[in-house]
Scaffold this active site. Sequence first.
Site, short mmCIF file in Angstrom:
data_model
loop_
_atom_site.label_atom_id
_atom_site.label_comp_id
_atom_site.label_asym_id
_atom_site.label_seq_id
_atom_site.Cartn_x
_atom_site.Cartn_y
_atom_site.Cartn_z
N LEU A 33 -5.38 5.13 4.19
CA LEU A 33 -6.58 5.34 5.00
C LEU A 33 -7.37 6.57 4.55
CD1 LEU A 33 -5.08 4.40 8.49
CD2 LEU A 33 -6.14 2.92 6.78
N HIS A 37 -12.22 4.47 6.55
CA HIS A 37 -11.47 3.89 7.67
C HIS A 37 -11.66 4.71 8.95
CE1 HIS A 37 -9.01 2.47 4.12
NE2 HIS A 37 -9.30 1.34 4.73
#
Length: 286
Positions: A33, A37
Amino acid sequence: MQVIRTIEQVRQALRPARQAGRRVGLVPTMGALHEGHWSLVDRARQTCAEVAVSIFVNPLQFGTGEDIDSYPQTEEHDLTGCAEHGCAWVFAPSPQEMYPDQVLTSVTVRRLSTPLCGRTRTGHFQGVATVVCKLLNIVLPDVAFFGEKDYQQLVVIRRMVRDLNMPVEIVGCPTVREPDGLAVSSRNAYLDADQRSRAVSISAALREAVDAVKQGAHDARRLIADAEQRITRAGPVDIEYVEVVDLDTLEAVETIDRPARMCVAAKFGRARLIDNLPLYVGGGAQ
Ligand code: PAF
């Protein structure tokens, strides 16, 4: 924050929230991530009472020659970030949990899966649509969030949801960029310093196309040639495509007489990067 590994548990965990009428948002991811994100999670937090992130590296969307084993796995970092960004739930199933048997049922969004990235990534969007359909059926969110950087993926998912009457709202969120314009991607980690400095040519070329359209350019072929030249000028690169497409059908647009999107895929070394921007007509924003 609760980390959940099984389908049964995630269903149970979210049932009270749904029954209480609390809006549930899902951010589907494959982990590793990054800022892109987090922007989806933050957007979800603004509009949903409960936010779930799924982390699952989906084998179905990797084609031959695309090495799933080298896909970055950074679970500890991901979970810390999810907690910091206020997620209530992380659903991180194993491949065995998601695909206990041979997959006999899959979702194909015809026509939208074959142009652009679909030309070289055969079966990719079938893998994406199938896993997203499963995740939506498992989590049953009111709304799910996807980045516009993967524009074709967003269009494919929107269409799947519409065609299959899935009771979920799909929200597309703007691409997050580095200060110099490069779209944030987990694949940027594969760039060496020289490739990194050249990769910015993709967003620069897109931006120049946007400006040209604002100033009255409307010939897509010309815009594409200029963008290709801009990217190639920066040094060695393998351009997979530069295309101007209709926002919904993804069919090639020849004259920019309606909103369209310029989409690019190019390889710098082993990093295959994609990016896109909307081309507006009639003096609109962007
Ligand atoms: O964009 C991604 O990370 C993946 O394609 C998705 C939507 C999580 C499906 O595996």
